[in-house]
Scaffold this active site. Structure first.
Site, PDB file in Angstrom:
ATOM      1  CG  ASN A  15      -9.512  11.310   8.571  1.00 33.70           C
ATOM      2  OD1 ASN A  15     -10.152  10.258   8.699  1.00 33.70           O
ATOM      3  ND2 ASN A  15      -8.431  11.397   7.821  1.00 33.70           N
ATOM      4  CE  LYS A  22      -4.063  11.750  10.100  1.00 34.88           C
ATOM      5  NZ  LYS A  22      -3.714  11.541   8.720  1.00 34.88           N
ATOM      6  NE  ARG A  94     -10.207  10.015   4.327  1.00 35.51           N
ATOM      7  CZ  ARG A  94      -9.174   9.222   4.509  1.00 35.51           C
ATOM      8  NH1 ARG A  94      -8.500   9.269   5.638  1.00 35.51           N
ATOM      9  NH2 ARG A  94      -8.804   8.404   3.573  1.00 35.51           N
ATOM     10  CG  HIS A 183      -6.154   6.926  -0.963  1.00 40.00           C
ATOM     11  ND1 HIS A 183      -5.292   5.891  -1.249  1.00 40.00           N
ATOM     12  CD2 HIS A 183      -6.076   7.128   0.371  1.00 40.00           C
ATOM     13  CE1 HIS A 183      -4.708   5.479  -0.130  1.00 40.00           C
ATOM     14  NE2 HIS A 183      -5.178   6.215   0.871  1.00 40.00           N
ATOM     15  CG  HIS A 211      -2.732   8.829  -1.638  1.00 43.60           C
ATOM     16  ND1 HIS A 211      -3.106  10.105  -1.275  1.00 43.60           N
ATOM     17  CD2 HIS A 211      -2.469   8.178  -0.478  1.00 43.60           C
ATOM     18  CE1 HIS A 211      -3.067  10.212   0.047  1.00 43.60           C
ATOM     19  NE2 HIS A 211      -2.684   9.051   0.548  1.00 43.60           N
ATOM     20  NE  ARG A 244      -4.766  -0.783   4.826  1.00 40.48           N
ATOM     21  CZ  ARG A 244      -5.200   0.412   4.431  1.00 40.48           C
ATOM     22  NH1 ARG A 244      -5.497   0.631   3.163  1.00 40.48           N
ATOM     23  NH2 ARG A 244      -5.320   1.387   5.287  1.00 40.48           N
ATOM     24  N   GLY A 336       5.055   9.288  -1.534  1.00 42.17           N
ATOM     25  CA  GLY A 336       5.119   9.925  -2.856  1.00 42.17           C
ATOM     26  C   GLY A 336       5.698  11.330  -2.813  1.00 42.17           C
ATOM     27  CD  GLU A 389      -6.435  12.594   1.686  1.00 43.48           C
ATOM     28  OE1 GLU A 389      -5.377  12.668   2.341  1.00 43.48           O
ATOM     29  OE2 GLU A 389      -7.065  11.542   1.548  1.00 43.48           O
TER      30      GLU A 389
HETATM   31  P1  ADP Z   1      -1.217   8.275   6.070  1.00 46.56           P
HETATM   32  O1  ADP Z   1      -1.625   7.332   4.982  1.00 46.56           O
HETATM   33  O2  ADP Z   1      -1.343   7.684   7.439  1.00 46.56           O
HETATM   34  O3  ADP Z   1      -1.819   9.667   5.934  1.00 46.56           O
HETATM   35  P2  ADP Z   1       1.250   9.510   5.179  1.00 46.56           P
HETATM   36  O4  ADP Z   1       0.668   9.989   3.900  1.00 46.56           O
HETATM   37  O5  ADP Z   1       1.646  10.535   6.183  1.00 46.56           O
HETATM   38  O6  ADP Z   1       0.364   8.430   5.890  1.00 46.56           O
HETATM   39  O7  ADP Z   1       2.530   8.643   4.799  1.00 46.56           O
HETATM   40  C1  ADP Z   1       3.264   7.954   5.762  1.00 46.56           C
HETATM   41  C2  ADP Z   1       4.425   7.271   5.055  1.00 46.56           C
HETATM   42  O8  ADP Z   1       5.258   8.263   4.439  1.00 46.56           O
HETATM   43  C3  ADP Z   1       5.300   6.474   6.017  1.00 46.56           C
HETATM   44  O9  ADP Z   1       5.623   5.214   5.450  1.00 46.56           O
HETATM   45  C4  ADP Z   1       6.554   7.335   6.094  1.00 46.56           C
HETATM   46  O10 ADP Z   1       7.709   6.575   6.358  1.00 46.56           O
HETATM   47  C5  ADP Z   1       6.605   7.906   4.689  1.00 46.56           C
HETATM   48  N1  ADP Z   1       7.524   9.053   4.644  1.00 46.56           N
HETATM   49  C6  ADP Z   1       7.403  10.248   5.236  1.00 46.56           C
HETATM   50  N2  ADP Z   1       8.525  10.990   5.026  1.00 46.56           N
HETATM   51  C7  ADP Z   1       9.370  10.236   4.275  1.00 46.56           C
HETATM   52  C8  ADP Z   1      10.673  10.425   3.735  1.00 46.56           C
HETATM   53  N3  ADP Z   1      11.347  11.547   3.935  1.00 46.56           N
HETATM   54  N4  ADP Z   1      11.201   9.435   3.011  1.00 46.56           N
HETATM   55  C9  ADP Z   1      10.538   8.277   2.812  1.00 46.56           C
HETATM   56  N5  ADP Z   1       9.298   8.041   3.286  1.00 46.56           N
HETATM   57  C10 ADP Z   1       8.727   8.999   4.027  1.00 46.56           C
END
Ligand code: ADP
Length: 404
Positions: A15, A22, A94, A183, A211, A244, A336, A389
């Site tokens: 990725n 990644k 990806r 996504h 997502h 964003r 999420g 993914e």
């Molecule tokens: P990416 O889109 O870069 O793959 P991720 O899916 O890993 O990112 O999501 C990152 C987000 O998830 C960040 O805003 C992070 O703060 C949030 N996050 C991760 N763990 C928690 C948690 N325990 N509570 C709230 N938000 C979280």
């Protein structure tokens, strides 16, 4: 005579972002991650590669300014050192933007590269990084099939009514200006897993999947197909995200250029890098940090969270128009999958649809746990489903290799 099935189904999943890469080797049969890592700050002063193998974490510093090609070379050495190369059957990439050319994953050949190059004009930052990743991997993994898996492909089932902008039609026909959505791999995966969890066929399932990571998007899924999604021509449209802005009045462009003397590049930077949770909170793009600050009484952090949830709930509610009937709302992505606070707020705001949050189940479904987080009485289910993914990319790659 039929060719025997390959012994292993190990796929190297790449990725490639503009300054990061990644990677993971995934067993397509099980989704098991054999090795995974991240090369970051590529092309900058202190690039590095960190990876996890058999529970151990290792950090390798690259030379200043080294970028994707060197990161992939390091990866090749790593893979060979751990004797993981013999079992690889493919490299799965990806690819963020597939334009209208790709409705599913494909084996990469010259024609595919040309189409990805064309689509890259719509999302230059992502597109060029993806192409760089592909060419570096082709050099380093000669002889291995390379497969492209597109973020946009799942959304190619959208109808014109949903994907066109109300702009002069020739911008679409001549230049491909339309909504594509992103996504897709994640929305596809969590929808399939949720159908399994709820024990109902995906072809008869109506879901809305949210997502929520650094980038955020919602997808309306009707009978298993994407019928609408919140991201558009680029991943900037739609929800409030980490940095964003999501939807804004396009009239802002005129104001910023004529009144504040912004250049196109500065506007792009403002909307993509300086807005969203970071812009409103003036604190961080990271949801955890914002939640902690809001709990400690920071008003701007609380406002950022409220805006995030309000815009998300509004977007979800709007998808009742194409869906008419909703079986489940799915939460995935870092936010999420982990933020019980955001999930609770959103489900509460959607209470008018007959959705009700089960407080304990909501707390339990965190840190990689899937689960139904709505109450028994809730007319529409709410589900937390961790995304994967990489596994979809590995599976698609393995399936394409089987057909070769
Ligand atoms: P990416 O889109 O870069 O793959 P991720 O899916 O890993 O990112 O999501 C990152 C987000 O998830 C960040 O805003 C992070 O703060 C949030 N996050 C991760 N763990 C928690 C948690 N325990 N509570 C709230 N938000 C979280």
């Amino acid at each position: 005579m039929p060719t025997p099935a390959p012994k292993s189904q190990h796929v190297l999943v790449l990725n490639c972002g503009s300054s990061s890469l990644k990677f993971a080797i995934i067993d397509a049969n099980t989704g098991h991650e054999i090795i995974s890592g991240l090369a970051e700050r590529l092309g900058a002063a202190t690039p590095s590669v960190k990876y996890k193998y058999k529970g151990d974490k290792t950090l390798i510093d690259l030379e200043p300014e080294q970028a994707h090609a060197e990161a992939i070379n390091t990866l090749v050495t790593l893979i060979k050192d751990h004797k993981l190369d013999e079992q690889l059957i493919a490299v799965g990439h990806r690819v963020v933007h597939g334009g209208e050319h790709f409705t599913k994953s494909v084996l990469i050949n010259d024609q595919v590269i040309e189409s990805i190059t064309q689509a890259a004009t719509l999302a230059p930052l992502h597109g060029h990084a993806n192409l760089l990743g592909i060419s570096s991997a082709q050099d380093s993994f000669k002889g291995l099939p390379q497969i492209a898996v597109f973020d946009t492909a799942f959304h190619q089932t959208m109808d014109k009514v949903a994907y066109l902008y109300a702009l002069p039609y020739n911008l679409y026909t001549e230049f491909g200006v339309r909504r594509y959505g992103f996504h897709g791999t994640s929305h596809f995966y969590v929808a399939g897993q949720t159908a399994k969890l709820l024990n109902q066929p995906i072809e008869k399932s109506n879901f809305i999947s949210a997502h929520l990571g650094n980038g955020c998007s919602v997808c309306a899924i009707k009978n298993g197909d994407s019928v609408d999604t919140s991201m558009g021509l680029t991943p900037l449209e739609g929800l409030v995200m980490g940095t964003r802005s999501g939807d804004i009045d396009p009239g802002l462009f005129n104001f910023l250029t004529t009144q504040l003397d912004y250049s196109a590049q500065q506007i792009d930077d403002l909307l993509n890098q300086k807005s969203g949770l970071l812009g409103i909170s003036e604190l961080s793009n990271d949801c955890r940090t914002i939640e902690e600050a809001a709990t400690a009484g920071n008003q701007q952090a609380a406002l950022a969270l409220d805006m995030f949830c309000y815009r998300l709930s509004k977007q979800i509610a709007s998808y009742m128009v194409p869906l008419q009937r909703l079986d489940a709302l799915i939460f995935t992505g870092g936010i999420g999958e982990n933020s019980d606070i955001i999930r609770k707020k959103v489900i509460t705001q959607l209470g008018f649809l007959g959705m009700e949050c089960d407080t304990q189940a909501n707390l339990d479904a965190r840190f990689g746990q899937q689960g139904v987080i709505s109450t028994e009485q809730s007319r529409i289910k709410a589900v937390v489903m961790p995304t994967n993914e990489e596994w979809v990319i590995a599976l698609d790659s393995a399936n394409i290799v089987k057909e070769l």
